[in-house]
Design a protein around this motif. Structure first.
Motif, mmCIF file in Angstrom:
data_model
loop_
_atom_site.group_PDB
_atom_site.id
_atom_site.type_symbol
_atom_site.label_atom_id
_atom_site.label_comp_id
_atom_site.label_asym_id
_atom_site.label_seq_id
_atom_site.Cartn_x
_atom_site.Cartn_y
_atom_site.Cartn_z
ATOM 1 N N LYS A 56 0.726 -1.204 0.098
ATOM 2 C CA LYS A 56 -0.045 0.163 -0.133
ATOM 3 C C LYS A 56 0.943 1.395 -0.062
ATOM 4 O O LYS A 56 2.074 1.077 0.506
ATOM 5 N N ASN A 57 0.271 2.537 -0.544
ATOM 6 C CA ASN A 57 1.126 3.628 -0.497
ATOM 7 C C ASN A 57 1.372 3.909 0.984
ATOM 8 O O ASN A 57 0.472 3.777 1.773
ATOM 9 N N GLY A 58 2.717 4.434 1.263
ATOM 10 C CA GLY A 58 2.988 4.600 2.442
ATOM 11 C C GLY A 58 3.826 3.711 3.257
ATOM 12 O O GLY A 58 4.299 4.030 4.398
ATOM 13 N N VAL A 59 3.644 2.602 2.782
ATOM 14 C CA VAL A 59 4.426 1.342 3.145
ATOM 15 C C VAL A 59 5.704 1.177 2.780
ATOM 16 O O VAL A 59 5.842 1.343 1.472
ATOM 17 N N LEU A 60 6.867 0.975 3.567
ATOM 18 C CA LEU A 60 8.203 0.978 3.218
ATOM 19 C C LEU A 60 8.274 -0.161 2.171
ATOM 20 O O LEU A 60 7.601 -1.411 2.505
ATOM 21 N N ASP A 61 8.762 -0.192 0.957
ATOM 22 C CA ASP A 61 9.416 -1.102 0.216
ATOM 23 C C ASP A 61 10.970 -0.928 0.139
ATOM 24 O O ASP A 61 11.374 -0.545 -0.922
ATOM 25 N N PRO A 62 11.603 -1.819 0.948
ATOM 26 C CA PRO A 62 13.152 -1.633 0.851
ATOM 27 C C PRO A 62 13.562 -2.495 -0.454
ATOM 28 O O PRO A 62 14.672 -2.204 -0.984
ATOM 29 N N GLN A 63 12.867 -3.393 -0.857
ATOM 30 C CA GLN A 63 13.232 -4.239 -2.159
ATOM 31 C C GLN A 63 13.259 -3.178 -3.359
ATOM 32 O O GLN A 63 14.000 -3.082 -4.318
ATOM 33 N N GLY A 64 12.101 -2.387 -3.470
ATOM 34 C CA GLY A 64 11.665 -1.490 -4.387
ATOM 35 C C GLY A 64 12.909 -0.422 -4.354
ATOM 36 O O GLY A 64 13.518 0.105 -5.509
ATOM 37 N N LYS A 65 13.307 0.188 -3.173
ATOM 38 C CA LYS A 65 14.437 1.136 -3.146
ATOM 39 C C LYS A 65 15.578 0.521 -3.429
ATOM 40 O O LYS A 65 16.445 1.213 -4.080
ATOM 41 N N ALA A 66 15.954 -0.563 -3.314
ATOM 42 C CA ALA A 66 17.266 -1.083 -3.734
ATOM 43 C C ALA A 66 17.260 -1.198 -5.379
ATOM 44 O O ALA A 66 18.410 -1.066 -5.836
ATOM 45 N N ILE A 67 16.094 -1.815 -6.060
ATOM 46 C CA ILE A 67 16.395 -1.833 -7.124
ATOM 47 C C ILE A 67 16.195 -0.329 -7.887
ATOM 48 O O ILE A 67 17.011 -0.263 -8.890
ATOM 49 N N GLU A 68 15.591 0.637 -7.313
ATOM 50 C CA GLU A 68 15.722 1.814 -7.716
ATOM 51 C C GLU A 68 17.330 2.400 -7.982
ATOM 52 O O GLU A 68 17.507 3.041 -8.753
ATOM 53 N N HIS A 69 17.901 2.089 -6.640
ATOM 54 C CA HIS A 69 19.338 2.469 -6.485
ATOM 55 C C HIS A 69 20.150 1.716 -7.608
ATOM 56 O O HIS A 69 20.782 2.428 -8.526
ATOM 57 N N ALA A 70 19.781 0.575 -7.706
ATOM 58 C CA ALA A 70 20.586 -0.345 -8.652
ATOM 59 C C ALA A 70 20.422 0.186 -10.000
ATOM 60 O O ALA A 70 21.295 0.283 -10.968
ATOM 61 N N LEU A 71 19.298 0.505 -10.345
ATOM 62 C CA LEU A 71 18.858 1.133 -11.724
ATOM 63 C C LEU A 71 19.623 2.368 -12.189
ATOM 64 O O LEU A 71 20.164 2.392 -13.259
ATOM 65 N N GLY A 72 19.613 3.373 -11.000
ATOM 66 C CA GLY A 72 20.428 4.516 -10.983
ATOM 67 C C GLY A 72 22.004 4.352 -11.354
ATOM 68 O O GLY A 72 22.639 5.127 -12.073
ATOM 69 N N THR A 73 22.389 3.125 -10.676
ATOM 70 C CA THR A 73 23.853 3.271 -10.810
ATOM 71 C C THR A 73 24.185 2.450 -12.134
ATOM 72 O O THR A 73 25.423 2.597 -12.482
ATOM 73 N N LEU A 74 23.275 2.023 -12.760
ATOM 74 C CA LEU A 74 23.321 1.428 -14.150
ATOM 75 C C LEU A 74 23.088 2.482 -14.999
ATOM 76 O O LEU A 74 23.274 2.231 -16.319
ATOM 77 N N GLY A 75 23.050 3.660 -15.050
ATOM 78 C CA GLY A 75 22.642 4.521 -15.874
ATOM 79 C C GLY A 75 21.485 4.879 -16.096
ATOM 80 O O GLY A 75 21.060 5.717 -16.918
ATOM 81 N N PHE A 76 20.466 4.392 -15.570
ATOM 82 C CA PHE A 76 19.009 4.652 -15.678
ATOM 83 C C PHE A 76 18.369 5.416 -14.788
ATOM 84 O O PHE A 76 17.502 5.513 -13.670
ATOM 85 N N GLU A 77 19.048 6.928 -15.094
ATOM 86 C CA GLU A 77 18.712 7.885 -14.001
ATOM 87 C C GLU A 77 17.384 8.619 -13.897
ATOM 88 O O GLU A 77 16.802 8.994 -13.158
ATOM 89 N N ALA A 78 16.631 8.150 -15.056
ATOM 90 C CA ALA A 78 15.085 8.907 -15.289
ATOM 91 C C ALA A 78 14.238 8.019 -14.591
ATOM 92 O O ALA A 78 12.985 8.570 -14.519
#
Length: 79
Positions: free
Chosen positions: A10-32
């Motif tokens: 649900k919105n507002g619930v922490l999603d650590p796996q989503g945050k990890a994927i978001e960070h990894a995508l950024g480090t791979l150059g997917f900054e958008a």
């Protein structure tokens, strides 16, 4: 009859796996990429032939087992 149950935090619930994927995508150059949320998709094959009854059964399964409705939401679709 095949149904798809999608379970998401649900919105507002922490999603650590989503945050990890978001960070990894950024480090791979997917900054958008903005916020990433992870969930699960469950495919069910039911013997029921009536679409409304099949959907009702899948929704009951989701409420009782497939989703933790305190922190997750779900949707059921006919496939």
């Amino acid at each position: 009859m095949k149904l798809i149950v999608t379970v998401m935090p649900k919105n507002g619930v922490l999603d650590p796996q989503g945050k990890a994927i978001e960070h990894a995508l950024g480090t791979l150059g997917f900054e958008a990429v903005g916020e990433v949320r992870t969930g699960k998709v469950i495919e069910l094959e039911l013997a029921e032939t009536d679409p409304a009854r099949a959907r009702a059964q899948a929704e009951e399964m989701a409420r009782k087992l497939l989703a933790n409705t305190v922190i997750e939401s779900f949707r059921v679709e006919l496939a």
